[in-house]
Scaffold this motif. Sequence first.
Motif, PDB file in Angstrom:
ATOM      1  N   PHE A  21      40.834 -54.050 -45.337  1.00  0.00           N
ATOM      2  CA  PHE A  21      41.858 -54.995 -45.663  1.00  0.00           C
ATOM      3  C   PHE A  21      43.266 -54.414 -46.254  1.00  0.00           C
ATOM      4  CE2 PHE A  21      38.362 -58.066 -46.521  1.00  0.00           C
ATOM      5  CZ  PHE A  21      38.428 -58.956 -45.398  1.00  0.00           C
ATOM      6  N   ILE A  22      42.826 -53.264 -46.715  1.00  0.00           N
ATOM      7  CA  ILE A  22      44.052 -52.339 -47.284  1.00  0.00           C
ATOM      8  C   ILE A  22      44.975 -51.862 -46.130  1.00  0.00           C
ATOM      9  CG2 ILE A  22      44.688 -50.227 -48.585  1.00  0.00           C
ATOM     10  CD1 ILE A  22      42.286 -50.719 -50.320  1.00  0.00           C
ATOM     11  N   LYS A  23      44.353 -51.270 -45.134  1.00  0.00           N
ATOM     12  CA  LYS A  23      45.009 -50.625 -43.830  1.00  0.00           C
ATOM     13  C   LYS A  23      45.678 -51.877 -43.247  1.00  0.00           C
ATOM     14  CE  LYS A  23      42.059 -46.761 -42.550  1.00  0.00           C
ATOM     15  NZ  LYS A  23      40.987 -46.683 -41.649  1.00  0.00           N
ATOM     16  N   ARG A  24      45.225 -53.138 -43.131  1.00  0.00           N
ATOM     17  CA  ARG A  24      45.821 -54.232 -42.417  1.00  0.00           C
ATOM     18  C   ARG A  24      46.855 -55.052 -43.229  1.00  0.00           C
ATOM     19  NH1 ARG A  24      43.494 -54.033 -36.670  1.00  0.00           N
ATOM     20  NH2 ARG A  24      42.004 -52.267 -36.851  1.00  0.00           N
ATOM     21  N   TYR A  25      47.024 -54.853 -44.358  1.00  0.00           N
ATOM     22  CA  TYR A  25      47.421 -55.692 -45.569  1.00  0.00           C
ATOM     23  C   TYR A  25      48.906 -56.211 -44.724  1.00  0.00           C
ATOM     24  CZ  TYR A  25      49.428 -58.138 -49.619  1.00  0.00           C
ATOM     25  OH  TYR A  25      49.912 -58.894 -50.314  1.00  0.00           O
ATOM     26  N   ASP A  26      49.768 -55.375 -43.802  1.00  0.00           N
ATOM     27  CA  ASP A  26      50.800 -55.692 -43.410  1.00  0.00           C
ATOM     28  C   ASP A  26      50.776 -57.162 -42.608  1.00  0.00           C
ATOM     29  OD1 ASP A  26      52.189 -54.147 -44.739  1.00  0.00           O
ATOM     30  OD2 ASP A  26      52.751 -52.555 -43.158  1.00  0.00           O
ATOM     31  N   GLU A  27      49.635 -57.101 -41.550  1.00  0.00           N
ATOM     32  CA  GLU A  27      49.367 -57.948 -40.883  1.00  0.00           C
ATOM     33  C   GLU A  27      48.559 -59.251 -41.554  1.00  0.00           C
ATOM     34  OE1 GLU A  27      48.629 -56.828 -36.384  1.00  0.00           O
ATOM     35  OE2 GLU A  27      47.395 -55.358 -37.599  1.00  0.00           O
ATOM     36  N   LEU A  28      47.648 -58.994 -42.274  1.00  0.00           N
ATOM     37  CA  LEU A  28      46.909 -59.979 -43.112  1.00  0.00           C
ATOM     38  C   LEU A  28      46.842 -59.686 -44.374  1.00  0.00           C
ATOM     39  CD1 LEU A  28      44.322 -61.795 -41.994  1.00  0.00           C
ATOM     40  CD2 LEU A  28      42.929 -59.804 -43.257  1.00  0.00           C
ATOM     41  N   PRO A  29      47.957 -60.944 -45.083  1.00  0.00           N
ATOM     42  CA  PRO A  29      48.163 -60.850 -46.475  1.00  0.00           C
ATOM     43  C   PRO A  29      47.050 -61.655 -47.235  1.00  0.00           C
ATOM     44  CG  PRO A  29      49.498 -62.656 -45.237  1.00  0.00           C
ATOM     45  CD  PRO A  29      48.743 -61.635 -44.174  1.00  0.00           C
ATOM     46  N   LEU A  30      46.203 -60.670 -47.593  1.00  0.00           N
ATOM     47  CA  LEU A  30      45.098 -61.060 -48.354  1.00  0.00           C
ATOM     48  C   LEU A  30      45.209 -61.294 -49.787  1.00  0.00           C
ATOM     49  CD1 LEU A  30      42.103 -61.674 -48.626  1.00  0.00           C
ATOM     50  CD2 LEU A  30      41.620 -59.342 -48.772  1.00  0.00           C
ATOM     51  N   LYS A  31      45.113 -62.554 -50.260  1.00  0.00           N
ATOM     52  CA  LYS A  31      45.645 -62.965 -51.643  1.00  0.00           C
ATOM     53  C   LYS A  31      44.330 -62.877 -52.473  1.00  0.00           C
ATOM     54  CE  LYS A  31      47.978 -66.291 -54.315  1.00  0.00           C
ATOM     55  NZ  LYS A  31      46.877 -67.066 -55.005  1.00  0.00           N
ATOM     56  N   GLU A  32      43.377 -63.381 -51.900  1.00  0.00           N
ATOM     57  CA  GLU A  32      41.913 -63.436 -52.738  1.00  0.00           C
ATOM     58  C   GLU A  32      40.860 -62.994 -52.085  1.00  0.00           C
ATOM     59  OE1 GLU A  32      41.212 -67.476 -54.807  1.00  0.00           O
ATOM     60  OE2 GLU A  32      43.325 -67.813 -54.350  1.00  0.00           O
ATOM     61  N   LEU A  33      40.101 -62.227 -52.702  1.00  0.00           N
ATOM     62  CA  LEU A  33      38.753 -61.584 -51.883  1.00  0.00           C
ATOM     63  C   LEU A  33      37.433 -62.155 -52.972  1.00  0.00           C
ATOM     64  CD1 LEU A  33      37.175 -60.272 -49.799  1.00  0.00           C
ATOM     65  CD2 LEU A  33      37.471 -58.056 -51.096  1.00  0.00           C
ATOM     66  N   TRP A  34      36.499 -62.990 -52.523  1.00  0.00           N
ATOM     67  CA  TRP A  34      35.530 -63.310 -53.257  1.00  0.00           C
ATOM     68  C   TRP A  34      34.445 -62.694 -52.935  1.00  0.00           C
ATOM     69  CZ3 TRP A  34      35.463 -67.643 -57.140  1.00  0.00           C
ATOM     70  CH2 TRP A  34      36.890 -67.871 -57.560  1.00  0.00           C
ATOM     71  N   LEU A  35      33.902 -61.921 -53.816  1.00  0.00           N
ATOM     72  CA  LEU A  35      32.584 -61.213 -53.414  1.00  0.00           C
ATOM     73  C   LEU A  35      31.208 -61.948 -54.297  1.00  0.00           C
ATOM     74  CD1 LEU A  35      33.483 -57.714 -53.910  1.00  0.00           C
ATOM     75  CD2 LEU A  35      33.574 -58.737 -51.598  1.00  0.00           C
ATOM     76  N   VAL A  36      30.279 -62.455 -53.388  1.00  0.00           N
ATOM     77  CA  VAL A  36      29.495 -63.354 -53.556  1.00  0.00           C
ATOM     78  C   VAL A  36      28.051 -62.630 -53.525  1.00  0.00           C
ATOM     79  CG1 VAL A  36      28.621 -65.757 -53.777  1.00  0.00           C
ATOM     80  CG2 VAL A  36      30.635 -65.199 -52.527  1.00  0.00           C
ATOM     81  N   ASP A  37      27.343 -62.564 -54.639  1.00  0.00           N
ATOM     82  CA  ASP A  37      25.893 -62.103 -54.383  1.00  0.00           C
ATOM     83  C   ASP A  37      24.773 -63.297 -55.091  1.00  0.00           C
ATOM     84  OD1 ASP A  37      23.548 -60.236 -54.282  1.00  0.00           O
ATOM     85  OD2 ASP A  37      25.299 -59.285 -53.328  1.00  0.00           O
ATOM     86  N   ILE A  38      23.473 -62.926 -55.263  1.00  0.00           N
ATOM     87  CA  ILE A  38      22.831 -63.791 -55.702  1.00  0.00           C
ATOM     88  C   ILE A  38      22.059 -62.637 -57.094  1.00  0.00           C
ATOM     89  CG2 ILE A  38      21.742 -64.851 -54.167  1.00  0.00           C
ATOM     90  CD1 ILE A  38      19.618 -62.702 -53.766  1.00  0.00           C
ATOM     91  N   GLU A  39      21.307 -63.620 -58.035  1.00  0.00           N
ATOM     92  CA  GLU A  39      20.900 -62.746 -59.117  1.00  0.00           C
ATOM     93  C   GLU A  39      20.353 -61.515 -59.010  1.00  0.00           C
ATOM     94  OE1 GLU A  39      21.601 -64.065 -62.389  1.00  0.00           O
ATOM     95  OE2 GLU A  39      20.794 -62.452 -63.102  1.00  0.00           O
ATOM     96  N   ALA A  40      19.529 -61.250 -58.014  1.00  0.00           N
ATOM     97  CA  ALA A  40      18.857 -59.986 -57.875  1.00  0.00           C
ATOM     98  C   ALA A  40      19.922 -58.795 -57.328  1.00  0.00           C
ATOM     99  CB  ALA A  40      17.864 -60.202 -56.741  1.00  0.00           C
ATOM    100  N   GLY A  41      21.149 -59.473 -56.884  1.00  0.00           N
ATOM    101  CA  GLY A  41      22.170 -58.337 -56.374  1.00  0.00           C
ATOM    102  C   GLY A  41      23.341 -58.135 -57.592  1.00  0.00           C
TER     103      GLY A  41
END
Length: 433
Positions: A21-41
């Motif tokens: 995402f960092i390398k391609r930020y110019d082409e893909l303007p990422l605003k929010e990255l949501w990392l989801v996991d479960i209790e065990a993780g």
Amino acid sequence: GVKIATIGGGSSYTPELVEGFIKRYDELPLKELWLVDIEAGKEKLEIVGGLAKRMIEKAGLPIEVHLTLDRRAALKDADFVTTQFRVGLLDARAKDERIPLKYGVLGQETNGPGGLFKGLRTIPVILDICKDMEELCPDAWLINFTNPAGMITEAVLRYSTIKKVVGLCNVPIGMEMGIAKLLDVDHSRIRIDFAGLNHMVYGLDVYVDGESVKDQVINLLMDPNNSSFVKNIEGLGWEPAFIKALDVLACPYHMYYYKTREMVERDTDNAKKEGTRAEVVQKLETELFELYKDPDLAIKPPQLEKRGGAHYSDAAVRLITSIYTDKRDIQPVNTRNNGAIASIPNDSAVEVSCIITKDGPKPIVMGDLPVQVRGLVQQIKSFERVATEAAVTGDYNKAVLALTINPLSPSDTIAKEIVDEMLEAHKEFLPQF
Ligand code: NAD
Ligand code: G6P
Ligand code: MN
């Protein structure tokens, strides 16, 4: 700005994705990255999330990273959903690998009994994610990396209402990059016509600057050092007579089918010595997370390359970018066949070179597969379809049928015994049975 939700965000592969995402930020303007996991993780999520935030801060980009156990909050209005989760964690994988070996059958996370049971555990979860997507982000693209990626794509296509799904594997891109290196040319000059199924994909032809170099590449593949392009499979090389007559490029996973006895012997031996691949990966993962904890670390550590999923970020982020920008470049992905491969049902998932547009992958028509590989591909597709049906219905007979028709299975009785033992071993993650 773009919102991406990554399910299984605690995976050790997350820094790989963030680097992309960092390398391609110019082409893909990422605003929010949501990392989801479960209790065990939860602990893994916090560690890897911390590293993700440091990487983004170092790059000076305005991307927000959210860490959460609330999948619905993450999915709300997402543009892309990427999945990289492992139901039952590595302990379940170790069982997938060890139990079949007791019966003299391959134990592997995406092939044979292991692939079947990973599918049976994962399909109910992915279909549940699809239900949430239908409600919370019906226009989002689902980019699935979770294995068995072919069977999971098949399940989403045929048993959910989500049609914007793409399955992704790093094997094709790994083959392209590995072959580029063997030929000492830049990756951008190589093109391979991929056709088949996930972990059952063939290179029908390979070109440098548009000229076929297939015969030269097939000669190179005979060397054991050149026969695998992924870290999790040790290349054993190919019989020259066989691989020349095959006349297409085999992928590393084909060794499980064309060298079954040698691969089972090698894996049995490894299981006794260093442990199965899951057990090796458990140690690797502990080392990786120790590194990730370092508050001074703000890059993807090179040690991650010991994992089989190398180049995943390149594959995932170039795919998302091409959909987002309607780039229309060629990439090999898992998608609905739609007649691209004549011998496979139109509504089934195939792994094939596609033109990537804003409306998703458009498979390039490959026609019929050469007769020498057609039968195996069809047999594996039959296995995947029956296995998917077993996963959706919880039909025990179908599970036994799926494993029996799998070419790695020696008999109906052994298949039944393995199914019985594995149903018991994994029952916590198999609510449908
Ligand atoms: P992992 O064991 O680190 O698991 C990733 C995360 O998933 C963990 O943090 C875990 O807590 C979480 N998780 C488990 N169940 C979940 C659930 N129900 N919902 C949300 N999160 C859940 O796994 P990994 O080694 O990073 O691999 C992740 C997945 O990617 C696996 O399925 C693996 O087979 C697959 N993979 C695919 C490719 C490919 O070529 N497609 C390559 C490498 C790995
Ligand atoms: C790649 C494959 C994945 C596979 C992974 C295993 O070969 O494309 O689908 O599951 O690597 O890597 P690991 O390091 O977990 O054994
Ligand atoms: Mn793969």
